[in-house]
Design an enzyme around this catalytic site. Structure first.
Site, mmCIF file in Angstrom:
data_model
loop_
_atom_site.group_PDB
_atom_site.id
_atom_site.type_symbol
_atom_site.label_atom_id
_atom_site.label_comp_id
_atom_site.label_asym_id
_atom_site.label_seq_id
_atom_site.Cartn_x
_atom_site.Cartn_y
_atom_site.Cartn_z
ATOM 1 N N ASP A 1 0.880 -1.173 0.000
ATOM 2 C CA ASP A 1 0.000 0.000 0.000
ATOM 3 C C ASP A 1 0.914 1.218 0.000
ATOM 4 O O ASP A 1 2.126 1.094 0.186
ATOM 5 C CB ASP A 1 -0.904 -0.013 1.250
ATOM 6 C CG ASP A 1 -1.793 1.220 1.331
ATOM 7 O OD1 ASP A 1 -2.461 1.534 0.329
ATOM 8 O OD2 ASP A 1 -1.806 1.900 2.370
ATOM 9 N N SER A 2 0.313 2.392 -0.139
ATOM 10 C CA SER A 2 1.110 3.611 -0.074
ATOM 11 C C SER A 2 1.595 3.898 1.353
ATOM 12 O O SER A 2 2.498 4.693 1.546
ATOM 13 C CB SER A 2 0.276 4.796 -0.564
ATOM 14 O OG SER A 2 -0.859 4.935 0.270
ATOM 15 N N CYS B 1 -4.537 -1.621 -1.773
ATOM 16 C CA CYS B 1 -4.617 -0.181 -1.995
ATOM 17 C C CYS B 1 -5.651 0.057 -3.094
ATOM 18 O O CYS B 1 -5.513 -0.489 -4.206
ATOM 19 C CB CYS B 1 -3.238 0.317 -2.440
ATOM 20 S SG CYS B 1 -3.209 2.026 -2.995
ATOM 21 N N GLU C 1 -2.695 8.674 8.508
ATOM 22 C CA GLU C 1 -1.230 8.558 8.611
ATOM 23 C C GLU C 1 -0.704 9.334 9.819
ATOM 24 O O GLU C 1 0.366 9.045 10.338
ATOM 25 C CB GLU C 1 -0.546 9.057 7.323
ATOM 26 C CG GLU C 1 -0.783 8.163 6.100
ATOM 27 C CD GLU C 1 0.040 6.859 6.108
ATOM 28 O OE1 GLU C 1 1.167 6.847 6.625
ATOM 29 O OE2 GLU C 1 -0.473 5.842 5.595
ATOM 30 N N CYS D 1 -10.902 3.094 -0.096
ATOM 31 C CA CYS D 1 -9.457 3.266 0.118
ATOM 32 C C CYS D 1 -9.146 2.487 1.386
ATOM 33 O O CYS D 1 -9.877 2.586 2.378
ATOM 34 C CB CYS D 1 -9.146 4.749 0.296
ATOM 35 S SG CYS D 1 -7.522 5.093 1.007
ATOM 36 N N HIS E 1 -7.135 2.860 3.652
ATOM 37 C CA HIS E 1 -6.914 3.641 4.886
ATOM 38 C C HIS E 1 -8.227 3.890 5.643
ATOM 39 O O HIS E 1 -8.227 4.068 6.854
ATOM 40 C CB HIS E 1 -6.322 5.016 4.546
ATOM 41 C CG HIS E 1 -4.842 5.027 4.311
ATOM 42 N ND1 HIS E 1 -4.272 4.470 3.195
ATOM 43 C CD2 HIS E 1 -3.825 5.549 5.048
ATOM 44 C CE1 HIS E 1 -2.955 4.659 3.243
ATOM 45 N NE2 HIS E 1 -2.659 5.309 4.360
HETATM 46 N N1 DGL Z 1 -4.662 3.146 0.897
HETATM 47 C C1 DGL Z 1 -4.685 3.701 -0.384
HETATM 48 C C2 DGL Z 1 -5.892 3.411 -1.190
HETATM 49 O O1 DGL Z 1 -6.527 2.426 -0.878
HETATM 50 C C3 DGL Z 1 -3.818 4.839 -0.706
HETATM 51 C C4 DGL Z 1 -4.236 6.174 -0.380
HETATM 52 C C5 DGL Z 1 -3.252 7.183 -0.859
HETATM 53 O O2 DGL Z 1 -2.064 6.951 -0.770
HETATM 54 O O3 DGL Z 1 -3.706 8.240 -1.333
HETATM 55 O O4 DGL Z 1 -6.252 4.085 -2.110
#
Ligand code: DGL
Length: 269
Positions: free
Chosen positions: A10-11, A73, A152, A184, A186
């Site tokens: 993931d990011s 992600c 984050e 997302c 997150h």
């Molecule tokens: N967790 C990510 C997603 O599902 C990344 C969010 C991001 O880095 O902008 O899109």
């Protein structure tokens, strides 16, 4: 049986929503996680940049004796995976299909909300797939770019988060959806605040958790589950800020991962 590792990326922290469920349902598996904390967020970047980052992430994980990659992600799954299809010798599973399946199953009134990063929402893959699986469904979507930095920075239960949730979700709530895709990975970390705002009648769909179950079914069907004989500690890699990642990841996962997180220079891997 296949005892090689599962690579997850993931990011940043978001993919841990998938890993924590995988730990529950795939306890014999060795997981190697990469969080691109040095380059988060992905969701506000150009398609070209997201594809480049995802290639780096998968390239790094491929060095770890991998049987399967999970793009935990939403942004990588919607923007990059369709372009990278067929590039790797192992299956690469994204979050979109398992999430849409769960949403289509959960909805009673056929109104489904989708929230995600700017990249995910403008790409439209979630809405398109819902349309294919349930042609009479109505979808309402909204990008929520401030959610990723809130997560984050550990602001998962804060007044600022409540205000931000209200700002982004007001229209979706008023549209009468009974199901909301947290598109997302997150966003499930903000589940408590989002659930409080949306109310009891709305089912929240967690892409990380749905994907963990999908991976289990996939490995079972391919006879590629690990037998656990080579089980070691899961490994976590990030491209920056090891301490911050360990702290927030530990809080979120409910167990300490201190000492298990290593820093890598992803541009040089
Ligand atoms: N967790 C990510 C997603 O599902 C990344 C969010 C991001 O880095 O902008 O899109």
């Amino acid at each position: 049986m296949d005892n090689r590792c599962i690579g997850v990326f993931d990011s940043g922290l978001g993919g841990l929503t998938c890993v924590s469920e995988m730990i529950k349902v795939l306890g014999n598996e060795n997981i190697v996680y990469f969080g691109d904390t040095g380059r988060v967020p992905y969701g506000s970047r150009s398609e070209e940049t997201i594809i480049k980052y995802v290639r780096d992430d998968i390239g790094f994980l491929m060095k770890h004796h991998i049987k399967l990659i999970v793009a935990a992600c939403g942004t990588a799954s919607t923007v990059a995976l369709p372009v990278l299809e067929g590039e790797y010798p192992v299956p690469v599973i994204g979050v979109v299909e398992p999430t849409v399946d769960a949403a289509v199953k959960a909805t009673r009134n056929g109104k489904i909300g989708i929230i995600g990063t700017a990249g995910t929402i403008s790409n439209g893959k979630y809405a398109k797939l819902i349309g294919e699986k349930k042609p009479d469904a109505v979808t309402v979507s909204a990008p929520c770019p401030l959610f990723v930095p809130l997560v984050e920075n550990g602001l998962t239960d804060h007044e600022i988060t409540r205000l931000t949730v209200e700002m982004y979700l007001e229209d979706i709530k008023n549209s009468g959806v009974d199901t909301l895709i947290l598109g997302c990975t997150h966003y499930p970390m903000l589940k408590k605040v989002i659930a409080e705002y949306m109310g009891d009648g709305v089912t929240l769909i967690d892409p990380g958790a749905e994907t963990a179950h999908f991976v289990k079914e996939y490995l079972e069907s391919e006879d590629k589950l690990s037998d656990g004989k080579d089980k070691k500690e899961n490994r976590y890699f990030v491209s920056d800020a090891v301490d911050g990642f360990e702290k927030i990841a530990g809080l979120f996962m409910g167990h300490d991962i201190g000492g298990l997180v290593e820093k890598v220079d992803i541009e040089k891997c």
